[in-house]
Design a protein around this motif. Structure first.
Motif, PDB file in Angstrom:
ATOM      1  N   HIS A   8     -11.131  -4.904  -6.258  1.00  0.00           N
ATOM      2  CA  HIS A   8     -12.228  -5.195  -5.938  1.00  0.00           C
ATOM      3  C   HIS A   8     -13.377  -4.218  -6.397  1.00  0.00           C
ATOM      4  O   HIS A   8     -13.514  -2.904  -6.003  1.00  0.00           O
ATOM      5  N   SER A  11     -16.188  -2.057  -4.261  1.00  0.00           N
ATOM      6  CA  SER A  11     -15.626  -1.330  -3.244  1.00  0.00           C
ATOM      7  C   SER A  11     -14.510  -0.451  -3.999  1.00  0.00           C
ATOM      8  O   SER A  11     -13.566   0.015  -3.403  1.00  0.00           O
ATOM      9  N   SER A  12     -14.818  -0.047  -5.197  1.00  0.00           N
ATOM     10  CA  SER A  12     -13.724   0.558  -6.109  1.00  0.00           C
ATOM     11  C   SER A  12     -14.230   2.271  -6.150  1.00  0.00           C
ATOM     12  O   SER A  12     -15.342   2.609  -6.124  1.00  0.00           O
ATOM     13  N   ASP A 129      -7.564  10.405   1.273  1.00  0.00           N
ATOM     14  CA  ASP A 129      -7.493   9.054   1.916  1.00  0.00           C
ATOM     15  C   ASP A 129      -8.776   8.807   2.969  1.00  0.00           C
ATOM     16  O   ASP A 129      -9.501   7.702   3.012  1.00  0.00           O
ATOM     17  N   ARG A 133     -12.147   6.254   2.537  1.00  0.00           N
ATOM     18  CA  ARG A 133     -12.317   4.976   3.551  1.00  0.00           C
ATOM     19  C   ARG A 133     -13.689   5.344   4.007  1.00  0.00           C
ATOM     20  O   ARG A 133     -14.071   4.287   4.545  1.00  0.00           O
ATOM     21  N   ASP A 138     -11.778   0.457  -1.342  1.00  0.00           N
ATOM     22  CA  ASP A 138     -10.488  -0.347  -1.184  1.00  0.00           C
ATOM     23  C   ASP A 138      -9.361  -0.630  -2.169  1.00  0.00           C
ATOM     24  O   ASP A 138      -8.425  -0.791  -2.325  1.00  0.00           O
ATOM     25  N   THR A 139     -10.287   0.024  -3.432  1.00  0.00           N
ATOM     26  CA  THR A 139      -9.477  -0.104  -4.827  1.00  0.00           C
ATOM     27  C   THR A 139      -9.698   1.355  -5.525  1.00  0.00           C
ATOM     28  O   THR A 139     -10.650   1.982  -5.419  1.00  0.00           O
ATOM     29  N   ASP A 162      -2.067   1.294   1.036  1.00  0.00           N
ATOM     30  CA  ASP A 162      -2.535  -0.124   1.091  1.00  0.00           C
ATOM     31  C   ASP A 162      -4.004  -0.239   0.463  1.00  0.00           C
ATOM     32  O   ASP A 162      -4.671  -1.196   0.472  1.00  0.00           O
ATOM     33  N   PHE A 163      -4.042   0.854  -0.543  1.00  0.00           N
ATOM     34  CA  PHE A 163      -5.315   0.835  -1.420  1.00  0.00           C
ATOM     35  C   PHE A 163      -4.823  -0.338  -2.654  1.00  0.00           C
ATOM     36  O   PHE A 163      -3.596  -0.273  -3.107  1.00  0.00           O
ATOM     37  N   ARG A 164      -5.765  -1.185  -3.132  1.00  0.00           N
ATOM     38  CA  ARG A 164      -5.406  -2.003  -4.374  1.00  0.00           C
ATOM     39  C   ARG A 164      -5.817  -0.743  -5.472  1.00  0.00           C
ATOM     40  O   ARG A 164      -6.256   0.184  -5.431  1.00  0.00           O
TER      41      ARG A 164
END
Length: 202
Positions: A8, A11-12, A129, A133, A138-139, A162-164
């Motif tokens: 994404h 949202s990277s 982390d 957040r 999320d990437t 669970d990050f892309r």
């Protein structure tokens, strides 16, 4: 590609690993400086976060990796020119070594920080982390120095959370087919610099 793995870009965040003067002697690191510089500039222009991850080895520190404890002096000693970020990757700024070693980020721009990592992975014993957040990331897009060690550990750590994940294959040193395949097997996306830049919001 699985919907759970696709980047994404909107949202990277860019995670630049160990691009410090003392590490320019590692094979391939000088050669990726132009790509890492272009990525950092593109993320800034897109209003996306940039994190410069650094190592610092105070002599005698328990956080000097075992393979490097025999080096005298060790690389990236706080206060030496070799510990500084390679010129041109960020706005000229002297690292605040005391701040970084305390575990706190050093802001150097809008949503751009330097963060010290005590070991291989950028998520281990750091606030990376939570910092990501808080900004809706999320990437994670990883570039920088020495794929077998710190970029690889960082990508595994990101996947565990669970990050892309994206590895910019032409913007990281010491890549090989075997190492790339190892990361692809856990869902890391292999993308070149131009494609990352094209994907970012404008």
């Amino acid at each position: 590609m699985s919907e759970h793995l696709a980047p994404h870009w909107g949202s990277s965040a860019l995670i630049v690993i160990d691009m410090q003067a003392d590490f320019t002697g590692i094979s391939g690191t000088v050669e990726v400086i132009p790509q890492v510089t272009a990525l950092a500039a593109a993320f800034r222009s897109a209003g996306r976060p940039v994190v410069h991850i650094v190592r610092l080895y105070p002599p005698g520190s328990a956080d000097i990796d075992l393979p490097r404890r025999a080096l005298d002096p060790p690389p990236v000693v706080p206060g030496t020119p070799g510990s500084e970020i390679i010129a041109g990757l960020a706005e000229p700024v002297a690292l605040d070594h005391a701040l970084l070693l305390s575990g706190r980020p050093q802001p150097i721009g809008d949503d751009e920080i330097v963060l010290f990592k005590p070991r291989w992975g950028a998520f281990y014993r750091t606030d990376l982390d939570s910092w990501l957040r808080e900004r809706g990331v999320d990437t994670v897009v990883v570039a920088g120095c020495n794929l077998p060690n710190c970029p690889r550990a960082t990508l595994f750590g990101a996947s565990e959370r669970d990050f892309r994940t994206v590895l910019v294959v032409d913007a990281v040193s010491r890549t090989s087919g075997e190492r790339v395949a190892d990361l692809a097997a856990i869902g890391v996306n292999m993308v070149e610099t131009a494609a990352v830049i094209d994907g970012l919001p404008r």
